[in-house]
Design a protein around this motif. Sequence first.
Motif, mmCIF file in Angstrom:
data_model
loop_
_atom_site.group_PDB
_atom_site.id
_atom_site.type_symbol
_atom_site.label_atom_id
_atom_site.label_comp_id
_atom_site.label_asym_id
_atom_site.label_seq_id
_atom_site.Cartn_x
_atom_site.Cartn_y
_atom_site.Cartn_z
ATOM 1 N N SER A 21 -23.882 24.889 -13.378
ATOM 2 C CA SER A 21 -22.383 25.498 -13.288
ATOM 3 C C SER A 21 -22.663 26.766 -13.264
ATOM 4 C CB SER A 21 -21.717 24.968 -15.264
ATOM 5 O OG SER A 21 -22.053 23.594 -15.341
ATOM 6 N N THR A 22 -20.756 27.192 -12.935
ATOM 7 C CA THR A 22 -21.217 28.735 -12.364
ATOM 8 C C THR A 22 -19.888 29.172 -12.798
ATOM 9 O OG1 THR A 22 -21.850 28.348 -9.927
ATOM 10 C CG2 THR A 22 -20.613 30.341 -10.023
ATOM 11 N N VAL A 23 -19.768 31.413 -13.266
ATOM 12 C CA VAL A 23 -18.830 31.596 -13.444
ATOM 13 C C VAL A 23 -18.818 32.722 -12.904
ATOM 14 C CG1 VAL A 23 -18.093 32.843 -15.611
ATOM 15 C CG2 VAL A 23 -19.045 31.143 -16.302
ATOM 16 N N ILE A 24 -17.718 33.074 -12.924
ATOM 17 C CA ILE A 24 -17.400 34.564 -11.775
ATOM 18 C C ILE A 24 -16.446 35.258 -12.281
ATOM 19 C CG2 ILE A 24 -17.084 35.496 -9.400
ATOM 20 C CD1 ILE A 24 -17.538 32.667 -8.194
ATOM 21 N N GLU A 25 -17.037 35.750 -12.152
ATOM 22 C CA GLU A 25 -15.891 37.346 -13.185
ATOM 23 C C GLU A 25 -14.735 38.115 -11.729
ATOM 24 O OE1 GLU A 25 -17.827 40.241 -15.577
ATOM 25 O OE2 GLU A 25 -19.442 38.310 -16.272
ATOM 26 N N LEU A 138 -8.811 32.149 -3.173
ATOM 27 C CA LEU A 138 -10.500 31.332 -2.851
ATOM 28 C C LEU A 138 -9.593 30.927 -1.525
ATOM 29 C CD1 LEU A 138 -10.530 30.328 -6.163
ATOM 30 C CD2 LEU A 138 -11.188 32.247 -5.200
ATOM 31 N N SER A 139 -10.738 30.232 -1.075
ATOM 32 C CA SER A 139 -10.891 29.037 0.249
ATOM 33 C C SER A 139 -10.991 28.312 -0.059
ATOM 34 C CB SER A 139 -11.067 30.381 1.720
ATOM 35 O OG SER A 139 -10.055 31.216 1.817
ATOM 36 N N PHE A 140 -10.716 26.859 0.183
ATOM 37 C CA PHE A 140 -10.997 25.481 0.284
ATOM 38 C C PHE A 140 -11.182 25.031 1.114
ATOM 39 C CE2 PHE A 140 -8.950 27.553 -3.962
ATOM 40 C CZ PHE A 140 -9.853 26.728 -4.405
ATOM 41 N N TYR A 141 -11.876 23.931 1.333
ATOM 42 C CA TYR A 141 -11.854 23.054 2.037
ATOM 43 C C TYR A 141 -12.135 21.343 2.028
ATOM 44 C CZ TYR A 141 -13.079 27.069 4.818
ATOM 45 O OH TYR A 141 -12.624 28.288 5.801
ATOM 46 N N GLY A 159 -18.570 36.612 -1.380
ATOM 47 C CA GLY A 159 -19.660 36.470 -0.389
ATOM 48 C C GLY A 159 -19.981 35.108 -1.368
ATOM 49 N N VAL A 160 -19.717 33.764 -1.985
ATOM 50 C CA VAL A 160 -19.937 32.758 -2.461
ATOM 51 C C VAL A 160 -19.669 31.915 -1.759
ATOM 52 C CG1 VAL A 160 -20.310 31.760 -4.721
ATOM 53 C CG2 VAL A 160 -20.480 34.285 -4.472
ATOM 54 N N HIS A 196 -17.338 32.788 7.375
ATOM 55 C CA HIS A 196 -17.486 33.499 6.109
ATOM 56 C C HIS A 196 -18.381 34.398 6.025
ATOM 57 C CE1 HIS A 196 -13.447 31.572 4.508
ATOM 58 N NE2 HIS A 196 -14.185 30.579 5.486
ATOM 59 N N PRO A 197 -18.706 35.269 5.006
ATOM 60 C CA PRO A 197 -19.529 36.440 5.245
ATOM 61 C C PRO A 197 -20.610 35.751 3.458
ATOM 62 C CG PRO A 197 -17.438 36.637 3.848
ATOM 63 C CD PRO A 197 -16.614 36.085 4.728
ATOM 64 N N VAL A 198 -21.783 34.530 3.453
ATOM 65 C CA VAL A 198 -21.531 33.828 2.491
ATOM 66 C C VAL A 198 -22.553 34.381 1.787
ATOM 67 C CG1 VAL A 198 -22.986 31.933 1.913
ATOM 68 C CG2 VAL A 198 -20.345 31.406 3.029
#
Length: 271
Positions: A21-25, A138-141, A159-160, A196-198
Amino acid sequence: MIQFSNKKITVFQSVLFQTTSTVIELDDAILIVDPNWLPGEVQEIKAHVDAVQGDKACYLLFTHADYDHIIGYKAFPGAITIGSVALANHPQKEHKLKLIRDFDATYYVTRDYPVEFPELDIVIDRDGQQVMVGSTMLSFYLAPGHTEDGLFTVVDAEGVLIAGDYLSDFELPFIYDSARAYEETIRKAASILQNHPVRLLIPGHGQHTESRAEMDRRVNMALDHLKRMEQAILADDEQALEQLKLEHGFLSETTMECHQDNVRIMRQELL
């Protein structure tokens, strides 16, 4: 437990199936991804969100509707929800809820929030769709194959790449939807990594990675497994299929059943 943390990103990992599970601030919003599994684990995520949220809006993203990934939905009332159009129109919503209830009943688990299927506020229906979350894009695929309703999410500002149930460090493909779609989704992941700059890849199960070489290895591992399965099916090579089954991490009745599903679905599509 916390698997990874920096100033803005925290990745939690359940003891069950190493589910993340991820939380991004973000600058003016909090993005929560697939809060799960056990009540204490969901509470740990919630306490972290409460500590960092302040007056920021909360967004709740679902990578797909497998029951372990939606189990914490109602622990975050008022959150703005995001998911794919296939999740919004899922044909087995009640079945997914039954799996949660059966799990909780089997292990005498009680929760302090209701168990419900996610209702989406923001629906993703095409590749490259972009959504502003606060001031962050946010970009979605779309990512079918494992399930029909899978979704990749890229947060370029951090970069995620949030990959859902793809690109694990140890999980080989689990195909519940389509083998062809699974391969196309892995190739789409490779394209995302190119365009993308992942800098951080977060799978739905297993370890994050900040190594581009490791990201490429995971892409190639999945493609190689699918290619060898296709060759074995076309050649009617049961010995090769048996070897593929034994390559799954944490070999168990579950992984063996998933392997049989993989073979059945691919065989139907090929033959």
